[in-house]
Design a protein around this motif. Structure first.
Motif, PDB file in Angstrom:
ATOM      1  N   GLU A  52       0.468  -0.951   0.566  1.00  0.00           N
ATOM      2  CA  GLU A  52       0.145   0.273  -0.091  1.00  0.00           C
ATOM      3  C   GLU A  52       0.795   1.349  -0.094  1.00  0.00           C
ATOM      4  O   GLU A  52       1.974   1.085   0.676  1.00  0.00           O
ATOM      5  CB  GLU A  52      -1.150   0.034   1.397  1.00  0.00           C
ATOM      6  CG  GLU A  52      -1.805   1.254   1.319  1.00  0.00           C
ATOM      7  CD  GLU A  52      -2.297   1.066   2.573  1.00  0.00           C
ATOM      8  OE1 GLU A  52      -3.423   2.198   2.824  1.00  0.00           O
ATOM      9  OE2 GLU A  52      -2.456   0.667   3.382  1.00  0.00           O
ATOM     10  N   GLY A  53       0.661   2.479  -0.640  1.00  0.00           N
ATOM     11  CA  GLY A  53       1.169   3.800  -0.829  1.00  0.00           C
ATOM     12  C   GLY A  53       2.199   3.713  -1.257  1.00  0.00           C
ATOM     13  O   GLY A  53       3.217   4.126  -1.310  1.00  0.00           O
ATOM     14  N   VAL A  54       1.829   3.213  -2.699  1.00  0.00           N
ATOM     15  CA  VAL A  54       3.411   2.884  -3.612  1.00  0.00           C
ATOM     16  C   VAL A  54       3.396   4.071  -4.163  1.00  0.00           C
ATOM     17  O   VAL A  54       5.284   4.000  -4.489  1.00  0.00           O
ATOM     18  CB  VAL A  54       3.243   1.375  -4.784  1.00  0.00           C
ATOM     19  CG1 VAL A  54       1.788   2.247  -5.865  1.00  0.00           C
ATOM     20  CG2 VAL A  54       4.096   1.819  -5.365  1.00  0.00           C
ATOM     21  N   GLU A  55       2.712   4.746  -4.257  1.00  0.00           N
ATOM     22  CA  GLU A  55       3.375   6.360  -4.812  1.00  0.00           C
ATOM     23  C   GLU A  55       4.599   6.760  -3.676  1.00  0.00           C
ATOM     24  O   GLU A  55       5.495   7.485  -3.858  1.00  0.00           O
ATOM     25  CB  GLU A  55       1.906   7.427  -4.776  1.00  0.00           C
ATOM     26  CG  GLU A  55       1.948   7.668  -3.536  1.00  0.00           C
ATOM     27  CD  GLU A  55       0.304   7.375  -2.510  1.00  0.00           C
ATOM     28  OE1 GLU A  55       0.764   7.303  -1.358  1.00  0.00           O
ATOM     29  OE2 GLU A  55      -0.029   6.146  -3.228  1.00  0.00           O
ATOM     30  N   GLN A  56       4.826   6.889  -1.925  1.00  0.00           N
ATOM     31  CA  GLN A  56       5.475   6.402  -0.565  1.00  0.00           C
ATOM     32  C   GLN A  56       6.314   6.489  -1.603  1.00  0.00           C
ATOM     33  O   GLN A  56       7.590   6.649  -1.431  1.00  0.00           O
ATOM     34  CB  GLN A  56       5.038   6.712   0.137  1.00  0.00           C
ATOM     35  CG  GLN A  56       4.390   7.562   0.604  1.00  0.00           C
ATOM     36  CD  GLN A  56       3.830   9.222   0.580  1.00  0.00           C
ATOM     37  OE1 GLN A  56       5.071   9.254   0.790  1.00  0.00           O
ATOM     38  NE2 GLN A  56       2.978  10.189  -0.136  1.00  0.00           N
TER      39      GLN A  56
END
Length: 144
Positions: A52-56
């Protein structure tokens, strides 16, 4: 591989939990809690792995290696995760990423670069994924 995207706080994680019946028996890593890129797939457990949160993760990767090298490394990561998934027929890697590519263009160059890189990474992820869903307000629309 399953890519799930949509706006921030639009119910992506809740939808994934419901769709896959995710419990403590599944590996779930949130980049909002642990911003490290999961390279060691031997730590994965269960038949559904959620990142989760691959943009981070993308933001951290570009900060660590720079804009020139990030895409090759990103491609390697996708390959690593796909290899783990392909070892057994019942495995699925689910990647959740908030869409930060819409709206007002950021003023800071660093933020504009992150937005651009995330858009390119999401295109790569969409090409690699078997399934892609966009979640808006808790409802999914399957794109692929």
């Amino acid at each position: 591989m399953h890519f799930v995207t949509g706006g921030a706080y639009n119910g992506k994680a809740k939808w994934v939990r419901s769709f896959y019946g995710v419990t403590e028996d599944h590996f779930w890593q949130s980049a909002y809690d642990t911003p490290k890129v999961p390279l060691d797939v031997s730590r994965f457990y269960g038949n559904v792995v959620v990142l989760e949160g691959v943009e981070q993760l993308i933001k951290g990767l570009t900060a660590d290696v720079g804009l020139e090298k990030w895409r090759a490394i990103w491609g390697s990561l996708l390959g690593i995760w796909q290899s783990w998934e392909n070892e057994r027929q019942d495995r699925t890697v689910v990647i959740i990423g908030s869409d930060i590519t819409k709206g007002i263009v950021p003023l800071e160059k660093e933020d504009r670069d992150w937005r651009d890189v995330t858009g390119w990474a999401f295109q790569d992820l969409t090409a690699a994924a078997d399934r892609v869903d966009v979640i808006w307000y808790g409802l999914n629309q399957q794109l692929k």
